[in-house]
Design a protein around this motif. Sequence first.
Motif, PDB file in Angstrom:
ATOM      1  N   ILE A  66       0.791  -1.216   0.316  1.00 49.94           N
ATOM      2  CA  ILE A  66      -0.021   0.108  -0.034  1.00 49.94           C
ATOM      3  C   ILE A  66       0.860   1.129   0.065  1.00 49.94           C
ATOM      4  O   ILE A  66       0.624   1.993  -0.754  1.00 49.94           O
ATOM      5  CB  ILE A  66      -0.902  -0.086   1.285  1.00 49.94           C
ATOM      6  N   GLU A  67       1.742   1.309   0.678  1.00 52.04           N
ATOM      7  CA  GLU A  67       2.886   2.328   0.948  1.00 52.04           C
ATOM      8  C   GLU A  67       3.323   2.605  -0.431  1.00 52.04           C
ATOM      9  O   GLU A  67       3.684   3.762  -1.133  1.00 52.04           O
ATOM     10  CB  GLU A  67       3.811   2.167   2.081  1.00 52.04           C
ATOM     11  N   SER A  68       4.087   1.626  -1.188  1.00 54.83           N
ATOM     12  CA  SER A  68       4.525   1.741  -2.472  1.00 54.83           C
ATOM     13  C   SER A  68       3.672   2.608  -3.421  1.00 54.83           C
ATOM     14  O   SER A  68       3.895   3.352  -4.045  1.00 54.83           O
ATOM     15  CB  SER A  68       4.925   0.515  -2.950  1.00 54.83           C
ATOM     16  N   SER A  69       2.448   2.092  -3.408  1.00 53.87           N
ATOM     17  CA  SER A  69       1.288   2.713  -4.270  1.00 53.87           C
ATOM     18  C   SER A  69       1.005   4.220  -4.021  1.00 53.87           C
ATOM     19  O   SER A  69       1.175   5.198  -4.642  1.00 53.87           O
ATOM     20  CB  SER A  69       0.041   1.928  -4.070  1.00 53.87           C
ATOM     21  N   LEU A  70       0.834   4.310  -2.753  1.00 48.66           N
ATOM     22  CA  LEU A  70       0.710   5.769  -2.513  1.00 48.66           C
ATOM     23  C   LEU A  70       1.833   6.628  -2.326  1.00 48.66           C
ATOM     24  O   LEU A  70       1.671   7.854  -3.050  1.00 48.66           O
ATOM     25  CB  LEU A  70       0.251   5.864  -0.778  1.00 48.66           C
ATOM     26  N   ALA A  71       3.211   5.991  -2.194  1.00 49.76           N
ATOM     27  CA  ALA A  71       4.321   6.910  -2.184  1.00 49.76           C
ATOM     28  C   ALA A  71       4.729   7.469  -3.819  1.00 49.76           C
ATOM     29  O   ALA A  71       5.580   8.287  -3.910  1.00 49.76           O
ATOM     30  CB  ALA A  71       5.646   6.075  -1.725  1.00 49.76           C
ATOM     31  N   SER A  72       4.089   6.799  -4.713  1.00 50.89           N
ATOM     32  CA  SER A  72       4.213   7.066  -6.213  1.00 50.89           C
ATOM     33  C   SER A  72       3.517   8.177  -6.535  1.00 50.89           C
ATOM     34  O   SER A  72       3.575   8.820  -7.703  1.00 50.89           O
ATOM     35  CB  SER A  72       3.929   5.933  -7.056  1.00 50.89           C
ATOM     36  N   HIS A  73       2.735   8.955  -5.600  1.00 51.85           N
ATOM     37  CA  HIS A  73       2.090  10.186  -5.782  1.00 51.85           C
ATOM     38  C   HIS A  73       2.169  10.942  -4.700  1.00 51.85           C
ATOM     39  O   HIS A  73       2.264  12.444  -5.012  1.00 51.85           O
ATOM     40  CB  HIS A  73       0.706   9.723  -6.127  1.00 51.85           C
ATOM     41  N   TRP A  74       2.057  10.651  -3.412  1.00 53.22           N
ATOM     42  CA  TRP A  74       1.933  11.544  -2.537  1.00 53.22           C
ATOM     43  C   TRP A  74       3.535  11.367  -1.550  1.00 53.22           C
ATOM     44  O   TRP A  74       4.099  10.345  -1.781  1.00 53.22           O
ATOM     45  CB  TRP A  74       0.981  11.244  -1.504  1.00 53.22           C
ATOM     46  N   LYS A  75       3.531  12.275  -0.749  1.00 53.70           N
ATOM     47  CA  LYS A  75       4.715  12.196   0.394  1.00 53.70           C
ATOM     48  C   LYS A  75       4.218  11.620   1.633  1.00 53.70           C
ATOM     49  O   LYS A  75       3.402  12.080   2.258  1.00 53.70           O
ATOM     50  CB  LYS A  75       5.206  13.494   0.701  1.00 53.70           C
ATOM     51  N   VAL A  76       4.418  10.087   1.534  1.00 52.51           N
ATOM     52  CA  VAL A  76       4.239   9.468   3.001  1.00 52.51           C
ATOM     53  C   VAL A  76       4.974   9.436   4.070  1.00 52.51           C
ATOM     54  O   VAL A  76       6.171   9.006   3.826  1.00 52.51           O
ATOM     55  CB  VAL A  76       3.855   7.756   2.369  1.00 52.51           C
ATOM     56  N   GLU A  77       4.449   9.609   5.175  1.00 45.27           N
ATOM     57  CA  GLU A  77       5.317   9.386   6.377  1.00 45.27           C
ATOM     58  C   GLU A  77       4.530   8.461   7.406  1.00 45.27           C
ATOM     59  O   GLU A  77       3.411   8.254   7.557  1.00 45.27           O
ATOM     60  CB  GLU A  77       5.489  10.700   7.120  1.00 45.27           C
ATOM     61  N   ASP A  78       5.540   8.066   8.492  1.00 50.79           N
ATOM     62  CA  ASP A  78       4.948   7.321   9.501  1.00 50.79           C
ATOM     63  C   ASP A  78       3.928   6.037   9.085  1.00 50.79           C
ATOM     64  O   ASP A  78       2.893   5.904   9.798  1.00 50.79           O
ATOM     65  CB  ASP A  78       4.243   8.271  10.561  1.00 50.79           C
ATOM     66  N   PRO A  79       4.442   5.100   8.264  1.00 54.60           N
ATOM     67  CA  PRO A  79       3.416   4.312   7.867  1.00 54.60           C
ATOM     68  C   PRO A  79       3.204   3.076   8.969  1.00 54.60           C
ATOM     69  O   PRO A  79       4.665   2.826   9.595  1.00 54.60           O
ATOM     70  CB  PRO A  79       4.181   3.449   6.802  1.00 54.60           C
ATOM     71  N   ARG A  80       2.380   2.602   9.455  1.00 56.56           N
ATOM     72  CA  ARG A  80       2.287   1.534  10.498  1.00 56.56           C
ATOM     73  C   ARG A  80       0.645   0.995  10.238  1.00 56.56           C
ATOM     74  O   ARG A  80      -0.167   1.060   9.636  1.00 56.56           O
ATOM     75  CB  ARG A  80       2.171   2.625  11.787  1.00 56.56           C
ATOM     76  N   ILE A 106      -9.785  24.659   0.397  1.00 51.94           N
ATOM     77  CA  ILE A 106      -8.864  23.809   0.082  1.00 51.94           C
ATOM     78  C   ILE A 106      -9.018  23.020  -1.233  1.00 51.94           C
ATOM     79  O   ILE A 106     -10.388  22.970  -1.642  1.00 51.94           O
ATOM     80  CB  ILE A 106      -8.419  22.808   1.311  1.00 51.94           C
ATOM     81  N   LYS A 107      -7.961  22.524  -1.862  1.00 53.22           N
ATOM     82  CA  LYS A 107      -8.377  21.581  -2.931  1.00 53.22           C
ATOM     83  C   LYS A 107      -7.549  20.285  -2.909  1.00 53.22           C
ATOM     84  O   LYS A 107      -6.533  20.404  -2.561  1.00 53.22           O
ATOM     85  CB  LYS A 107      -8.056  22.497  -4.298  1.00 53.22           C
ATOM     86  N   ILE A 108      -8.094  19.479  -3.265  1.00 54.94           N
ATOM     87  CA  ILE A 108      -7.501  18.115  -3.228  1.00 54.94           C
ATOM     88  C   ILE A 108      -7.828  17.460  -4.377  1.00 54.94           C
ATOM     89  O   ILE A 108      -8.991  17.202  -4.820  1.00 54.94           O
ATOM     90  CB  ILE A 108      -7.850  17.361  -1.778  1.00 54.94           C
ATOM     91  N   ALA A 109      -6.843  16.638  -4.857  1.00 54.83           N
ATOM     92  CA  ALA A 109      -7.013  15.662  -5.893  1.00 54.83           C
ATOM     93  C   ALA A 109      -6.452  14.346  -5.418  1.00 54.83           C
ATOM     94  O   ALA A 109      -5.364  14.059  -4.991  1.00 54.83           O
ATOM     95  CB  ALA A 109      -6.078  16.203  -7.172  1.00 54.83           C
ATOM     96  N   ILE A 110      -7.434  13.240  -5.590  1.00 52.04           N
ATOM     97  CA  ILE A 110      -7.058  11.900  -5.220  1.00 52.04           C
ATOM     98  C   ILE A 110      -7.194  11.130  -6.523  1.00 52.04           C
ATOM     99  O   ILE A 110      -8.261  10.602  -6.839  1.00 52.04           O
ATOM    100  CB  ILE A 110      -7.819  11.220  -4.206  1.00 52.04           C
ATOM    101  N   PRO A 111      -6.233  10.738  -7.183  1.00 52.98           N
ATOM    102  CA  PRO A 111      -6.271   9.820  -8.225  1.00 52.98           C
ATOM    103  C   PRO A 111      -6.616   8.230  -7.568  1.00 52.98           C
ATOM    104  O   PRO A 111      -5.779   7.584  -6.789  1.00 52.98           O
ATOM    105  CB  PRO A 111      -4.918   9.767  -8.836  1.00 52.98           C
ATOM    106  N   TYR A 112      -7.904   7.692  -8.024  1.00 48.26           N
ATOM    107  CA  TYR A 112      -8.098   6.571  -7.226  1.00 48.26           C
ATOM    108  C   TYR A 112      -7.153   5.269  -7.443  1.00 48.26           C
ATOM    109  O   TYR A 112      -7.060   4.397  -6.935  1.00 48.26           O
ATOM    110  CB  TYR A 112      -9.610   6.182  -7.655  1.00 48.26           C
ATOM    111  N   SER A 113      -6.371   5.437  -8.819  1.00 49.85           N
ATOM    112  CA  SER A 113      -5.676   4.260  -8.915  1.00 49.85           C
ATOM    113  C   SER A 113      -4.450   4.101  -8.184  1.00 49.85           C
ATOM    114  O   SER A 113      -4.024   2.878  -7.811  1.00 49.85           O
ATOM    115  CB  SER A 113      -4.978   4.465 -10.593  1.00 49.85           C
ATOM    116  N   TYR A 114      -3.996   5.372  -7.763  1.00 52.85           N
ATOM    117  CA  TYR A 114      -3.163   5.255  -6.266  1.00 52.85           C
ATOM    118  C   TYR A 114      -3.541   4.674  -5.195  1.00 52.85           C
ATOM    119  O   TYR A 114      -2.928   4.243  -4.218  1.00 52.85           O
ATOM    120  CB  TYR A 114      -2.376   6.551  -6.352  1.00 52.85           C
ATOM    121  N   LEU A 115      -4.792   5.258  -4.838  1.00 52.14           N
ATOM    122  CA  LEU A 115      -5.545   5.166  -3.560  1.00 52.14           C
ATOM    123  C   LEU A 115      -6.026   3.534  -3.186  1.00 52.14           C
ATOM    124  O   LEU A 115      -5.777   3.075  -2.512  1.00 52.14           O
ATOM    125  CB  LEU A 115      -6.591   5.866  -3.379  1.00 52.14           C
TER     126      LEU A 115
END
Length: 305
Positions: A66-80, A106-115
């Motif tokens: 999961i972290e690998s998928s998220l990290a390809s688009h967002w800055k991921v910290e503290d996975p647990r 606020i504006k947020i874009a969430i590509p579902y393929s990464y999520l």
Amino acid sequence: MTKKGLLIVLFLVVIMSYPMTTIAKNVENDAVKVDICIIGSDNRFVYKIPKSLHNDTPYVEMKNNIESSLASHWKVEDPRYEILQTDVAYTFSIKDLIHEKQDGKIKIAIPYSYLIGMLGENDPIQLKILASKLIDWQTNSNDLATLGFVEPLTYFSEQEYVFEGEVNELLHQRVGHFNGSVMKGQMLLHIVIYFSFILAQLIACFILSRRLKKRIIKDPENMHQFRKLNYLYQIIPIIIIGMQIVFLISSGLLTAFGIYFDPGVDLLFVIVPVLFNIILMPMFFVTMESEIARELEYDSFGSDR
């Protein structure tokens, strides 16, 4: 219809409804739950995956996938991850979830393929957005309800928007563009109410400390149980502090401050009013104790003369 016939009908209804209930429960239990927590400076994704869906995949490996998928688009910290009774909860802090924030918008874009792309396309999913009650949301220029999101009743700072369906329903949308704006009028009203607890505390401490003084001066014998009376007269100020904290949590201000203000400033708005109310109690009652002691000493000295 005879009693025997009625019993047969009831038996058939129970038999027919049991498999449907069981299937519904299995679908609910097998659904992957994904929470998108938008709470200011601490934004995160939380995946709750039933243990039955892990098969032979170790929890650490699932977390890394999961972290690998998220990290390809967002800055991921503290996975647990945390092992729950029926699920395993995977939490990932997303530092750059909000890509635009200005003047309460606020504006947020969430590509579902990464999520959720790492899940099976036909898997059932429950996608939940948790944000402040004081923020009005739209996604892809539509109201969230038009895209299948519902709003369960909540009592705390966060409002929930829940989507239930299959993974491919979200993947077909490709990217979720979530636009939120703080409802400034409502937020201002809640801020005024929140800070008015300071005035209520000020009035309560002033009146009650004076009454405590009057009661002891009128009957100096009460000085022997001063500590008990002192606690008794502080009950209302303590209740006011409790009500202030409950209002902070239930009104939506706790999360709205984190969205609207810069980090650090939001903590000042959260902590200072409560801290001020806590400080007011000893300011009044400790000072009043000194005044009572001086007056009793003066009266005693005057009577000796």
